[in-house]
Design a protein around this motif. Structure first.
Motif, PDB file in Angstrom:
ATOM      1  N   LYS A  63      -8.745 158.095  72.836  1.00 16.79           N
ATOM      2  CA  LYS A  63      -7.583 158.515  71.966  1.00 16.79           C
ATOM      3  C   LYS A  63      -7.503 157.602  70.932  1.00 16.79           C
ATOM      4  N   LYS A  64      -8.016 156.281  70.604  1.00 23.02           N
ATOM      5  CA  LYS A  64      -8.191 155.674  69.620  1.00 23.02           C
ATOM      6  C   LYS A  64      -9.719 155.951  68.435  1.00 23.02           C
ATOM      7  N   ALA A  65     -10.342 156.188  69.726  1.00 24.32           N
ATOM      8  CA  ALA A  65     -12.107 156.444  69.404  1.00 24.32           C
ATOM      9  C   ALA A  65     -12.284 155.233  69.425  1.00 24.32           C
ATOM     10  N   LYS A  66     -12.632 154.676  70.432  1.00 29.84           N
ATOM     11  CA  LYS A  66     -13.703 153.261  70.744  1.00 29.84           C
ATOM     12  C   LYS A  66     -14.786 154.031  71.572  1.00 29.84           C
ATOM     13  N   MET A  67     -14.839 155.361  72.280  1.00 33.10           N
ATOM     14  CA  MET A  67     -15.376 155.854  72.807  1.00 33.10           C
ATOM     15  C   MET A  67     -15.834 157.577  72.808  1.00 33.10           C
ATOM     16  N   ARG A  68     -16.705 157.649  73.322  1.00 38.98           N
ATOM     17  CA  ARG A  68     -17.050 159.135  72.525  1.00 38.98           C
ATOM     18  C   ARG A  68     -16.197 159.834  73.894  1.00 38.98           C
ATOM     19  N   ILE A  69     -16.019 161.276  74.006  1.00 45.92           N
ATOM     20  CA  ILE A  69     -16.058 161.657  75.125  1.00 45.92           C
ATOM     21  C   ILE A  69     -17.483 161.853  76.133  1.00 45.92           C
ATOM     22  N   GLU A  70     -18.020 162.005  75.501  1.00 51.43           N
ATOM     23  CA  GLU A  70     -19.785 162.723  76.224  1.00 51.43           C
ATOM     24  C   GLU A  70     -20.032 160.727  77.239  1.00 51.43           C
ATOM     25  N   GLU A  71     -19.811 159.542  76.816  1.00 47.90           N
ATOM     26  CA  GLU A  71     -19.946 158.980  77.275  1.00 47.90           C
ATOM     27  C   GLU A  71     -19.237 158.433  78.602  1.00 47.90           C
ATOM     28  N   SER A  72     -17.410 159.090  78.055  1.00 45.47           N
ATOM     29  CA  SER A  72     -16.549 158.708  79.068  1.00 45.47           C
ATOM     30  C   SER A  72     -16.591 159.693  81.075  1.00 45.47           C
ATOM     31  N   ILE A  73     -17.507 160.883  79.980  1.00 45.63           N
ATOM     32  CA  ILE A  73     -17.441 161.735  81.033  1.00 45.63           C
ATOM     33  C   ILE A  73     -17.794 161.176  82.577  1.00 45.63           C
ATOM     34  N   PHE A  74     -19.563 160.120  82.035  1.00 48.49           N
ATOM     35  CA  PHE A  74     -19.739 159.761  83.557  1.00 48.49           C
ATOM     36  C   PHE A  74     -18.831 159.505  84.627  1.00 48.49           C
ATOM     37  N   TRP A  75     -17.848 157.812  83.410  1.00 43.57           N
ATOM     38  CA  TRP A  75     -16.869 157.632  84.228  1.00 43.57           C
ATOM     39  C   TRP A  75     -16.145 157.346  85.418  1.00 43.57           C
ATOM     40  N   LEU A  76     -15.625 159.042  83.893  1.00 47.80           N
ATOM     41  CA  LEU A  76     -14.714 160.157  84.641  1.00 47.80           C
ATOM     42  C   LEU A  76     -14.965 160.554  85.922  1.00 47.80           C
TER      43      LEU A  76
END
Length: 125
Positions: A25-38
């Motif tokens: 939401k704060k644009a500190k991480m891209r959605i593509e990068e967060s998919i792995f962690w999710l």
């Protein structure tokens, strides 16, 4: 797997999900990068909700305790992620080197062109 360990895993998974949501939401991480962690968080959440799954997997692999299996699995997954990150980093470094080399060649050609124009002007005088 003890109930306390399961609760800790669930809390960590929920905290990770909230952190990812806020970072995106704060644009500190891209959605593509967060998919792995999710996905990683969801896997651990499934293991915490259905403890018979990691118990079965641990026994099938001959690992004595479920927490040892989970730690081994987490280490293995993170090592794979680290390898993938290093591959991507290598590709980016190669791109940066190519860009720097292209810029250096363009600057050299421009300097040579300017030098050539200066000598032509001196010759014409």
């Amino acid at each position: 797997m003890s109930p306390l360990f399961r609760v800790i895993i669930i809390l960590v998974c929920l905290g990770t999900s909230l952190f990812l949501h806020r970072s995106i939401k704060k644009a500190k991480m891209r959605i593509e990068e967060s998919i792995f962690w999710l996905l990683f968080s969801i896997l651990l959440l499934v293991f915490a909700i259905f403890p018979f799954v990691p118990d079965f997997m641990a026994r099938s692999l001959g690992i004595y305790s479920t927490p040892n299996f989970l730690f081994l699995l987490v280490i293995f997954i993170l090592l794979l992620r680290l390898f993938h990150t290093h591959v991507e980093l290598g590709k980016l470094e190669e791109k940066v080197n190519r860009i720097v080399q292209d810029m250096a060649l363009k600057e050299r050609k421009e300097r040579e062109r300017e030098k050539h124009l200066e000598t032509e002007q001196e010759d014409s005088q």
